[in-house]
Scaffold this motif. Structure first.
Motif, PDB file in Angstrom:
ATOM      1  N   ASP A 140      45.682  44.459  37.343  1.00 40.37           N
ATOM      2  CA  ASP A 140      46.298  44.863  38.610  1.00 40.37           C
ATOM      3  C   ASP A 140      45.264  44.794  39.721  1.00 40.37           C
ATOM      4  N   LEU A 141      45.582  44.070  40.770  1.00 38.65           N
ATOM      5  CA  LEU A 141      44.687  43.913  41.914  1.00 38.65           C
ATOM      6  C   LEU A 141      45.353  44.483  43.156  1.00 38.65           C
ATOM      7  N   GLN A 142      44.636  45.357  43.840  1.00 42.08           N
ATOM      8  CA  GLN A 142      45.111  45.912  45.102  1.00 42.08           C
ATOM      9  C   GLN A 142      44.117  45.566  46.202  1.00 42.08           C
ATOM     10  N   GLY A 143      44.622  45.415  47.406  1.00 43.45           N
ATOM     11  CA  GLY A 143      43.747  45.073  48.513  1.00 43.45           C
ATOM     12  C   GLY A 143      44.204  45.695  49.815  1.00 43.45           C
ATOM     13  N   TRP A 144      43.235  45.918  50.689  1.00 41.71           N
ATOM     14  CA  TRP A 144      43.504  46.464  52.013  1.00 41.71           C
ATOM     15  C   TRP A 144      42.709  45.676  53.040  1.00 41.71           C
TER      16      TRP A 144
ATOM     17  N   GLU B 113      37.431  53.383  54.714  1.00 39.93           N
ATOM     18  CA  GLU B 113      38.245  53.277  55.920  1.00 39.93           C
ATOM     19  C   GLU B 113      37.498  53.862  57.116  1.00 39.93           C
ATOM     20  N   ARG B 114      36.854  54.991  56.920  1.00 42.57           N
ATOM     21  CA  ARG B 114      36.177  55.675  58.029  1.00 42.57           C
ATOM     22  C   ARG B 114      34.948  54.918  58.506  1.00 42.57           C
ATOM     23  N   TYR B 115      34.217  54.305  57.569  1.00 42.44           N
ATOM     24  CA  TYR B 115      32.920  53.747  57.935  1.00 42.44           C
ATOM     25  C   TYR B 115      32.902  52.229  58.100  1.00 42.44           C
ATOM     26  N   GLY B 116      34.056  51.619  58.297  1.00 38.14           N
ATOM     27  CA  GLY B 116      34.080  50.272  58.844  1.00 38.14           C
ATOM     28  C   GLY B 116      34.292  49.104  57.914  1.00 38.14           C
ATOM     29  N   VAL B 117      34.614  49.347  56.639  1.00 35.45           N
ATOM     30  CA  VAL B 117      34.892  48.227  55.736  1.00 35.45           C
ATOM     31  C   VAL B 117      36.112  47.453  56.236  1.00 35.45           C
ATOM     32  N   GLU B 118      36.017  46.135  56.236  1.00 38.12           N
ATOM     33  CA  GLU B 118      37.118  45.295  56.723  1.00 38.12           C
ATOM     34  C   GLU B 118      38.079  44.896  55.611  1.00 38.12           C
ATOM     35  N   GLU B 119      37.535  44.647  54.426  1.00 39.53           N
ATOM     36  CA  GLU B 119      38.359  44.263  53.280  1.00 39.53           C
ATOM     37  C   GLU B 119      37.941  45.101  52.078  1.00 39.53           C
ATOM     38  N   TYR B 120      38.929  45.691  51.427  1.00 40.42           N
ATOM     39  CA  TYR B 120      38.661  46.556  50.277  1.00 40.42           C
ATOM     40  C   TYR B 120      39.559  46.123  49.130  1.00 40.42           C
ATOM     41  N   TYR B 121      38.932  45.823  47.982  1.00 42.80           N
ATOM     42  CA  TYR B 121      39.681  45.349  46.823  1.00 42.80           C
ATOM     43  C   TYR B 121      39.387  46.231  45.611  1.00 42.80           C
ATOM     44  N   ILE B 122      40.439  46.587  44.889  1.00 45.82           N
ATOM     45  CA  ILE B 122      40.315  47.338  43.639  1.00 45.82           C
ATOM     46  C   ILE B 122      40.984  46.533  42.537  1.00 45.82           C
TER      47      ILE B 122
ATOM     48  N   VAL C 115      34.199  45.159  50.247  1.00 47.40           N
ATOM     49  CA  VAL C 115      33.830  46.023  49.126  1.00 47.40           C
ATOM     50  C   VAL C 115      34.791  45.783  47.962  1.00 47.40           C
ATOM     51  N   PHE C 116      34.217  45.743  46.750  1.00 46.94           N
ATOM     52  CA  PHE C 116      35.004  45.646  45.520  1.00 46.94           C
ATOM     53  C   PHE C 116      34.735  46.871  44.653  1.00 46.94           C
ATOM     54  N   GLU C 117      35.790  47.388  44.046  1.00 48.56           N
ATOM     55  CA  GLU C 117      35.664  48.415  43.019  1.00 48.56           C
ATOM     56  C   GLU C 117      36.416  47.931  41.780  1.00 48.56           C
ATOM     57  N   ILE C 118      35.783  48.090  40.615  1.00 47.85           N
ATOM     58  CA  ILE C 118      36.406  47.731  39.346  1.00 47.85           C
ATOM     59  C   ILE C 118      36.735  49.022  38.606  1.00 47.85           C
ATOM     60  N   LEU C 119      37.997  49.222  38.300  1.00 47.58           N
ATOM     61  CA  LEU C 119      38.415  50.468  37.669  1.00 47.58           C
ATOM     62  C   LEU C 119      38.058  50.497  36.191  1.00 47.58           C
ATOM     63  N   SER C 120      37.831  51.706  35.710  1.00 49.44           N
ATOM     64  CA  SER C 120      37.652  51.960  34.283  1.00 49.44           C
ATOM     65  C   SER C 120      38.495  53.177  33.940  1.00 49.44           C
ATOM     66  N   PRO C 121      38.720  53.439  32.653  1.00 49.62           N
ATOM     67  CA  PRO C 121      39.528  54.618  32.290  1.00 49.62           C
ATOM     68  C   PRO C 121      38.960  55.926  32.825  1.00 49.62           C
TER      69      PRO C 121
ATOM     70  N   PRO D  99      29.333  51.157  46.185  1.00 48.84           N
ATOM     71  CA  PRO D  99      30.389  50.219  45.780  1.00 48.84           C
ATOM     72  C   PRO D  99      29.946  49.371  44.590  1.00 48.84           C
ATOM     73  N   ASP D 100      30.899  49.012  43.747  1.00 48.57           N
ATOM     74  CA  ASP D 100      30.564  48.134  42.626  1.00 48.57           C
ATOM     75  C   ASP D 100      29.973  46.821  43.138  1.00 48.57           C
ATOM     76  N   THR D 101      30.567  46.288  44.187  1.00 49.86           N
ATOM     77  CA  THR D 101      30.005  45.117  44.872  1.00 49.86           C
ATOM     78  C   THR D 101      30.291  45.256  46.355  1.00 49.86           C
ATOM     79  N   MET D 102      29.286  44.961  47.171  1.00 47.57           N
ATOM     80  CA  MET D 102      29.511  44.972  48.615  1.00 47.57           C
ATOM     81  C   MET D 102      28.867  43.739  49.232  1.00 47.57           C
ATOM     82  N   VAL D 103      29.485  43.266  50.308  1.00 45.26           N
ATOM     83  CA  VAL D 103      29.022  42.074  51.013  1.00 45.26           C
ATOM     84  C   VAL D 103      28.824  42.433  52.479  1.00 45.26           C
TER      85      VAL D 103
END
Length: 239
Positions: free
Chosen positions: A136-140, A120-129, A99-105, A70-74
């Motif tokens: 544009d910010l998306q979150g789960w 999703e499978r391995y237990g992340v509680e909050e996921y942000y792109i 977990v955070f992911e920062i998009l690039s082209p 991940p680009d950043t994980m806590v």
């Protein structure tokens, strides 16, 4: 003493690098470092919050092909400290919660879909792109075994991190619980310099006020009290 990390006694090698660059461009790199380092500052006093950027996470012992960086994980509940990779079975089997992911082209839809399935499978509680080009910010947010989409990200407050996301026409702003905005290193240095200059200006104003107050008939003790200085500081200035 910090908690010691156990060693893997198996013969399987878990590489510390996947051979991929941390970022594809300066904008992506800047956002990764801003989020990661500001989170480090936010949780600096909590020894059991581990934060990493571009660190390989292996959730399954015995399989070194199941991994993501991940680009950043806590990770709450794990001690700070250097690691070559995050091997979950050596970490009380605690997965990264945020977990955070920062998009690039260069990011592709298939690649991002695989990442989503992994988190999703391995237990992340909050996921942000975040896509800095499209602002544009998306979150789960986890609900049971699934990551459910967060319908409105503007003014969203992370349950785990307690940080607030604010989308403007020009950028994404992230705020700490104390309402201070996440800053770049340059902005942080500029802010500290401004604070230093304000202190210097206040000290100069206090020094200039001392002889004026003395001419008005105030005693050294009264001047010290009025300017929140010590008696010794006032006397030294009047010498």
């Amino acid at each position: 003493m910090g908690q010691q990390l156990s060693s893997d006694s198996s013969t399987i090698i878990y590489p510390d690098s996947d051979g991929q660059p941390m970022a594809d461009n300066t904008k992506q790199f800047r956002w990764i470092t801003v989020i990661k380092e500001n989170l480090e500052l936010l949780f600096a006093s909590n020894r059991d919050v581990f934060i990493a950027g571009d660190l390989l996470w292996y959730p399954v012992q015995g399989n070194n092909t199941i991994r993501q960086a991940p680009d950043t994980m806590v990770v709450f509940g794990r001690p700070k400290g250097d690691r070559g990779s995050y091997r979950q079975w050596e970490e009380d089997n605690i997965p990264p919660q945020v977990v955070f992911e920062i998009l690039s082209p260069g990011n592709r839809l298939k690649e991002m879909a695989k990442k989503f399935q992994f988190y999703e499978r391995y237990g992340v509680e909050e996921y942000y792109i975040y896509d800095p080009d499209k602002i544009d910010l998306q979150g789960w947010l986890r609900s049971g075994d699934k990551l459910e989409v967060i319908e409105e990200m503007n003014d969203w407050v992370s349950p785990r991190l307690t940080i607030k996301f604010n989308l403007t026409p020009d950028t994404l702003e992230i705020y700490r619980p104390d309402t201070e905005r996440f800053l770049t290193f340059v902005e942080l240095a500029q802010s500290r310099e401004q604070d230093r200059q304000k202190v210097q200006q206040l000290e100069q104003a206090q020094r200039e006020a001392i002889p004026r107050l003395q001419k008005l008939g105030l005693t050294v003790e009264q001047i010290a009290e009025a300017l929140s200085l010590s008696v010794e500081e006032v006397r030294k200035e009047l010498e």
